[in-house]
Write a protein that holds these residues in place. Structure first.
Motif, PDB file in Angstrom:
ATOM      1  N   LEU A 282       0.831  -1.197   0.000  1.00  0.00           N
ATOM      2  CA  LEU A 282       0.000   0.000   0.000  1.00  0.00           C
ATOM      3  C   LEU A 282       0.867   1.249   0.000  1.00  0.00           C
ATOM      4  N   ILE A 283       1.948   1.212   0.772  1.00  0.00           N
ATOM      5  CA  ILE A 283       2.855   2.356   0.822  1.00  0.00           C
ATOM      6  C   ILE A 283       3.470   2.607  -0.553  1.00  0.00           C
ATOM      7  N   THR A 284       3.870   1.532  -1.241  1.00  0.00           N
ATOM      8  CA  THR A 284       4.453   1.671  -2.576  1.00  0.00           C
ATOM      9  C   THR A 284       3.426   2.212  -3.567  1.00  0.00           C
ATOM     10  N   ALA A 285       2.204   1.684  -3.505  1.00  0.00           N
ATOM     11  CA  ALA A 285       1.150   2.169  -4.402  1.00  0.00           C
ATOM     12  C   ALA A 285       0.886   3.652  -4.191  1.00  0.00           C
ATOM     13  N   ARG A 286       0.869   4.070  -2.935  1.00  0.00           N
ATOM     14  CA  ARG A 286       0.639   5.489  -2.636  1.00  0.00           C
ATOM     15  C   ARG A 286       1.846   6.330  -3.046  1.00  0.00           C
ATOM     16  N   LEU A 287       3.047   5.827  -2.821  1.00  0.00           N
ATOM     17  CA  LEU A 287       4.261   6.564  -3.133  1.00  0.00           C
ATOM     18  C   LEU A 287       4.372   6.859  -4.623  1.00  0.00           C
ATOM     19  N   TYR A 288       3.976   5.901  -5.465  1.00  0.00           N
ATOM     20  CA  TYR A 288       4.133   6.074  -6.912  1.00  0.00           C
ATOM     21  C   TYR A 288       2.824   6.417  -7.623  1.00  0.00           C
ATOM     22  N   GLY A 289       1.778   6.753  -6.867  1.00  0.00           N
ATOM     23  CA  GLY A 289       0.539   7.211  -7.475  1.00  0.00           C
ATOM     24  C   GLY A 289      -0.226   6.128  -8.206  1.00  0.00           C
ATOM     25  N   LEU A 290      -0.127   4.878  -7.732  1.00  0.00           N
ATOM     26  CA  LEU A 290      -0.872   3.778  -8.332  1.00  0.00           C
ATOM     27  C   LEU A 290      -2.263   3.708  -7.705  1.00  0.00           C
ATOM     28  N   ASN A 291      -2.983   2.627  -7.956  1.00  0.00           N
ATOM     29  CA  ASN A 291      -4.346   2.489  -7.451  1.00  0.00           C
ATOM     30  C   ASN A 291      -4.326   1.898  -6.042  1.00  0.00           C
TER      31      ASN A 291
END
Length: 326
Positions: A282-291
């Protein structure tokens, strides 16, 4: 209350209750995202480092333990291979959804949830096994998940441009505070090798820190739980549950059984390889603007299944001698 009954209580007190507390604190606005980030970092940098020193200080070094780092990679590589090569393009044509789905499939919650569950069943040795596997999961996070997050974000914006990894901050990937617990492992191993006795009081401290670390880790997870995206992506991501929690531990057990017949080591491998999707996805998705909502759905599903169904069932089967992992 005997030791077995006390450890069953730990399943509720250290696994379920902090999730509820974190979720409730968010709903009543008594906890902020910044405070959650502080809890996560304090847990990783301070508590996990101390626990690494204490657990490896008394763990006998055996040749068969050399297989544990392999599983840190295998439990990521197998789900990644399944979702990427078999149905990623067909399942999610949008690049941001693809990125979230494949990244959520990669990391597992080995150190936080897996370490606590291994400790509940096997004590300090189970926690040490989790640390050995979890360190290499951190490497997967840094060298696979972060670059993939950047890749899918880049592809969503620049569909026809050549892709370059040079824009990543590689210094922060190689050198960061999340690696401090590795130094703790090394120090603990050195103390064991040079035969420095660990004071008995530190055993009591170890147990207290395990429970404290569970709360520091799981309150932020409870805080991040958001049911708004569950309905939309529940069924389309549910296949990650059997991939990560049935297929991966089953194959891992078959591989581990080729190298050892130690029931505690084999049981620990099963516990750790079946752990749910990690908050780092979740942190990675938020960091890179994913879903983020797509990542949230399998995160909630797998955490719920593991804490409320899989681990309690495995615990009861092992402690009642129905499964030979005690």
């Amino acid at each position: 209350m005997d030791a077995t009954e006390l450890r069953i209580v730990f399943i509720f007190v250290d696994l379920i209750l902090p999730l509820i507390v974190g979720y409730v604190l968010k709903k009543i606005n008594k906890l902020t995202a910044g405070q959650c980030n502080w809890l996560i970092r304090f847990n990783i940098i301070i508590i996990f480092t101390i626990l690494s020193i204490l657990s490896f200080w008394v763990m006998p070094l055996r040749v068969e333990l050399m297989m544990l780092p392999f599983f840190g990679f295998f439990c990521s590589a197998l789900p990644l291979g399944i979702v990427y090569f078999f149905h990623l393009q067909r399942k999610f044509p949008d690049k941001l959804e693809q990125g979230s789905y494949v990244i959520t499939a990669i990391p597992s919650n080995i150190v936080t949830i897996g370490g606590l569950c291994a400790f509940i069943l096997y004590g300090e040795v189970g926690f040490a096994y989790a640390q050995m596997v979890g360190v290499f999961q951190n490497l997967v996070m840094l060298f696979v998940c972060f670059p993939m997050g950047y890749y899918f974000k880049f592809r969503s914006i620049h569909k026809n441009e050549p892709f370059a990894m040079g824009n990543l901050n590689w210094r922060s990937v190689f050198i960061n505070w999340n690696q401090v617990s590795v130094a703790g492992m090394i120090l603990g191993i050195i103390l064991y090798i040079i035969d420095v006795p660990r004071p008995e009081a530190l055993g009591t401290l170890f147990q207290a820190l395990v429970h404290m670390g569970a709360w520091f880790a799981l309150i932020p997870i409870g805080y991040m739980i958001d049911f708004s995206g569950l309905k939309k992506y529940y069924w389309s991501t549910f296949d990650l549950a059997p991939i990560k929690m049935i297929i991966t531990p089953a194959i891992s057990y078959l591989i581990a059984a080729l190298f050892t017949n130690d029931p505690v080591l084999l049981g620990s491998v099963i516990i750790l390889m079946a752990t749910p999707c990690a908050i780092n996805a979740l942190i990675t998705a938020r960091l890179y603007g994913l879903n983020v909502n797509l990542s949230m759905a399998p995160f909630i599903t797998t955490v719920g299944l593991y804490i409320f169904v899989l681990f309690p069932a495995f615990y009861l089967l092992v402690t009642n001698r129905i499964l030979p992992f005690k």
